[in-house]
Design a protein around this motif. Structure first.
Motif, PDB file in Angstrom:
ATOM      1  N   GLY A  23      88.730  25.199  16.408  1.00 13.37           N
ATOM      2  CA  GLY A  23      87.641  25.382  15.452  1.00 13.37           C
ATOM      3  C   GLY A  23      86.428  25.939  16.175  1.00 13.37           C
ATOM      4  O   GLY A  23      86.405  26.105  17.391  1.00 13.37           O
ATOM      5  N   GLN A  24      85.388  26.225  15.429  1.00 11.78           N
ATOM      6  CA  GLN A  24      84.182  26.800  16.005  1.00 11.78           C
ATOM      7  C   GLN A  24      83.335  25.709  16.663  1.00 11.78           C
ATOM      8  O   GLN A  24      83.194  24.619  16.118  1.00 11.78           O
ATOM      9  CB  GLN A  24      83.363  27.496  14.910  1.00 11.78           C
ATOM     10  N   PRO A  25      82.756  25.998  17.826  1.00 12.65           N
ATOM     11  CA  PRO A  25      81.881  24.998  18.449  1.00 12.65           C
ATOM     12  C   PRO A  25      80.587  24.848  17.654  1.00 12.65           C
ATOM     13  O   PRO A  25      80.141  25.763  16.980  1.00 12.65           O
ATOM     14  CB  PRO A  25      81.607  25.572  19.837  1.00 12.65           C
ATOM     15  N   ALA A  26      80.005  23.674  17.754  1.00 12.79           N
ATOM     16  CA  ALA A  26      78.746  23.407  17.053  1.00 12.79           C
ATOM     17  C   ALA A  26      77.625  24.239  17.674  1.00 12.79           C
ATOM     18  O   ALA A  26      77.608  24.457  18.882  1.00 12.79           O
ATOM     19  CB  ALA A  26      78.401  21.925  17.159  1.00 12.79           C
ATOM     20  N   PRO A  27      76.697  24.714  16.859  1.00 11.67           N
ATOM     21  CA  PRO A  27      75.572  25.494  17.415  1.00 11.67           C
ATOM     22  C   PRO A  27      74.718  24.609  18.324  1.00 11.67           C
ATOM     23  O   PRO A  27      74.432  23.465  18.007  1.00 11.67           O
ATOM     24  CB  PRO A  27      74.798  25.958  16.190  1.00 11.67           C
ATOM     25  N   ARG A  28      74.323  25.175  19.469  1.00 12.45           N
ATOM     26  CA  ARG A  28      73.559  24.434  20.467  1.00 12.45           C
ATOM     27  C   ARG A  28      72.388  25.261  20.957  1.00 12.45           C
ATOM     28  O   ARG A  28      72.371  26.474  20.808  1.00 12.45           O
ATOM     29  CB  ARG A  28      74.438  24.084  21.664  1.00 12.45           C
ATOM     30  N   HIS A  29      71.436  24.577  21.570  1.00 12.88           N
ATOM     31  CA  HIS A  29      70.363  25.270  22.275  1.00 12.88           C
ATOM     32  C   HIS A  29      70.145  24.572  23.617  1.00 12.88           C
ATOM     33  O   HIS A  29      70.370  23.382  23.759  1.00 12.88           O
ATOM     34  CB  HIS A  29      69.071  25.337  21.444  1.00 12.88           C
ATOM     35  N   ARG A  30      69.738  25.348  24.606  1.00 16.19           N
ATOM     36  CA  ARG A  30      69.541  24.819  25.958  1.00 16.19           C
ATOM     37  C   ARG A  30      68.055  24.648  26.236  1.00 16.19           C
ATOM     38  O   ARG A  30      67.238  25.468  25.834  1.00 16.19           O
ATOM     39  CB  ARG A  30      70.161  25.747  26.986  1.00 16.19           C
ATOM     40  N   VAL A  31      67.737  23.556  26.936  1.00 13.78           N
ATOM     41  CA  VAL A  31      66.354  23.242  27.281  1.00 13.78           C
ATOM     42  C   VAL A  31      66.288  22.982  28.781  1.00 13.78           C
ATOM     43  O   VAL A  31      67.134  22.283  29.327  1.00 13.78           O
ATOM     44  CB  VAL A  31      65.852  21.994  26.512  1.00 13.78           C
ATOM     45  N   SER A  32      65.293  23.563  29.452  1.00 11.26           N
ATOM     46  CA  SER A  32      65.100  23.337  30.880  1.00 11.26           C
ATOM     47  C   SER A  32      64.053  22.254  31.097  1.00 11.26           C
ATOM     48  O   SER A  32      63.042  22.202  30.402  1.00 11.26           O
ATOM     49  CB  SER A  32      64.651  24.620  31.573  1.00 11.26           C
ATOM     50  N   TYR A  33      64.328  21.382  32.067  1.00  8.25           N
ATOM     51  CA  TYR A  33      63.426  20.307  32.459  1.00  8.25           C
ATOM     52  C   TYR A  33      63.163  20.437  33.957  1.00  8.25           C
ATOM     53  O   TYR A  33      64.049  20.792  34.722  1.00  8.25           O
ATOM     54  CB  TYR A  33      64.048  18.930  32.176  1.00  8.25           C
ATOM     55  N   TRP A  34      61.913  20.115  34.384  1.00  6.38           N
ATOM     56  CA  TRP A  34      61.548  20.165  35.793  1.00  6.38           C
ATOM     57  C   TRP A  34      60.960  18.823  36.211  1.00  6.38           C
ATOM     58  O   TRP A  34      60.152  18.236  35.495  1.00  6.38           O
ATOM     59  CB  TRP A  34      60.512  21.261  36.046  1.00  6.38           C
ATOM     60  N   CYS A  35      61.358  18.347  37.397  1.00  6.85           N
ATOM     61  CA  CYS A  35      60.830  17.092  37.930  1.00  6.85           C
ATOM     62  C   CYS A  35      59.717  17.403  38.934  1.00  6.85           C
ATOM     63  O   CYS A  35      59.454  18.562  39.247  1.00  6.85           O
ATOM     64  CB  CYS A  35      61.938  16.271  38.588  1.00  6.85           C
ATOM     65  N   ALA A  36      59.077  16.357  39.469  1.00  4.79           N
ATOM     66  CA  ALA A  36      57.971  16.525  40.422  1.00  4.79           C
ATOM     67  C   ALA A  36      58.440  17.152  41.727  1.00  4.79           C
ATOM     68  O   ALA A  36      57.641  17.741  42.452  1.00  4.79           O
ATOM     69  CB  ALA A  36      57.309  15.179  40.689  1.00  4.79           C
ATOM     70  N   ASN A  37      59.724  17.055  42.055  1.00  4.25           N
ATOM     71  CA  ASN A  37      60.262  17.662  43.274  1.00  4.25           C
ATOM     72  C   ASN A  37      60.641  19.124  43.072  1.00  4.25           C
ATOM     73  O   ASN A  37      61.144  19.761  43.994  1.00  4.25           O
ATOM     74  CB  ASN A  37      61.478  16.885  43.773  1.00  4.25           C
ATOM     75  N   GLY A  38      60.458  19.668  41.862  1.00  6.39           N
ATOM     76  CA  GLY A  38      60.751  21.070  41.592  1.00  6.39           C
ATOM     77  C   GLY A  38      62.185  21.354  41.192  1.00  6.39           C
ATOM     78  O   GLY A  38      62.567  22.516  41.064  1.00  6.39           O
ATOM     79  N   HIS A  39      62.996  20.325  40.981  1.00  7.82           N
ATOM     80  CA  HIS A  39      64.378  20.531  40.553  1.00  7.82           C
ATOM     81  C   HIS A  39      64.411  20.923  39.082  1.00  7.82           C
ATOM     82  O   HIS A  39      63.707  20.333  38.267  1.00  7.82           O
ATOM     83  CB  HIS A  39      65.213  19.256  40.743  1.00  7.82           C
ATOM     84  N   GLU A  40      65.233  21.892  38.755  1.00  6.62           N
ATOM     85  CA  GLU A  40      65.399  22.294  37.350  1.00  6.62           C
ATOM     86  C   GLU A  40      66.717  21.736  36.831  1.00  6.62           C
ATOM     87  O   GLU A  40      67.750  21.840  37.484  1.00  6.62           O
ATOM     88  CB  GLU A  40      65.399  23.815  37.211  1.00  6.62           C
TER      89      GLU A  40
END
Length: 113
Positions: A23-40
């Motif tokens: 079947g078709q995958p559910a529609p999704r959206h991606r979100v980027s998060y950054w921590c104090a150490n600069g990791h994405e």
């Protein structure tokens, strides 16, 4: 008579199902998060839900936010408290002495009688 095989109906080495079978995958959206150490960290969410403001960084465990320039501050963790520390918060030293004296008097009375 049915066989006891748990994988009945499939063949060994069969590949993944095709998109038409799944079947078709559910529609999704991606979100980027950054921590104090600069990791994405990039997380995928359903298009129907509102993404959270913060997300835990999988690399260092710090909270991560959606603003790259101003990530959330490190959360303050409370040190572990023992049972005695909680009791000392509720009782003063004078109250503790009175309770101890009462308990010792009861113990002495039980041993004597």
């Amino acid at each position: 008579m049915a066989s006891g095989s748990a994988i009945r109906g499939t063949r060994v080495g069969s590949g993944p199902m095709s998109l038409a079978e799944r079947g078709q995958p559910a529609p999704r959206h991606r979100v980027s998060y950054w921590c104090a150490n600069g990791h994405e960290t990039e997380a995928a969410f359903s298009a129907e839900v509102l993404e959270p403001d913060t997300w835990d960084c999988p690399r260092c465990g710090l909270p991560a936010g959606q603003d790259r320039e101003h990530p959330p501050d490190r959360q303050r963790t409370e040190p572990y408290k023992t049972h005695l520390a909680y009791v000392k918060e509720r009782r003063s030293d004078a109250e503790g002495e009175v309770i101890l004296a009462e308990a010792l008097a009861r113990l002495r009375q039980l041993r004597a009688g």
